[in-house]
Scaffold this motif. Structure first.
Motif: not given
Length: 100
Positions: A28, A32, A53, A55-56, A59
């Motif tokens: 994650v 990012e 990852i 979910d990231k 988003q």
């Protein structure tokens, strides 16, 4: 972004930047960092890393335009990872790699 073995194959295949991640937190954070730099247009990850990852990625699609994230199977699932990477290298670079 992948396990150590896969990241080595990425480098052999000519991928300039590859990141080894060993845990969900590390994956994650690395994702990012990649997203924030906005210099990478394609991120290839193993299925395991994608699960970490996803979910990231979801988003980010609502916030900004992200790099394309492509998931490839691990050695334990689907076609052998070595075969997939060797095939990709042969098609793109024109060099056949055999791992025994």
């Amino acid at each position: 972004m992948a396990d150590k073995e896969t990241a080595i194959y990425f480098k052999i295949g000519g991928v300039k930047n590859s990141w080894v991640v060993k845990s969900e937190d590390e994956a994650v954070k690395t994702f990012e960092d990649i997203k924030n730099k906005q210099t990478v247009s394609l991120v290839i990850v193993t299925d395991t890393v994608f699960d970490w990852i996803k979910d990231k990625v979801g988003q980010g699609k609502k916030e900004i335009e992200l790099p394309l994230v492509v998931s490839i199977p691990t050695r334990r699932g689907g076609k052998s990872q070595v075969d997939l990477l060797a095939e990709l290298i042969k098609r793109t670079v024109g060099v056949e790699i055999r791992v025994q």
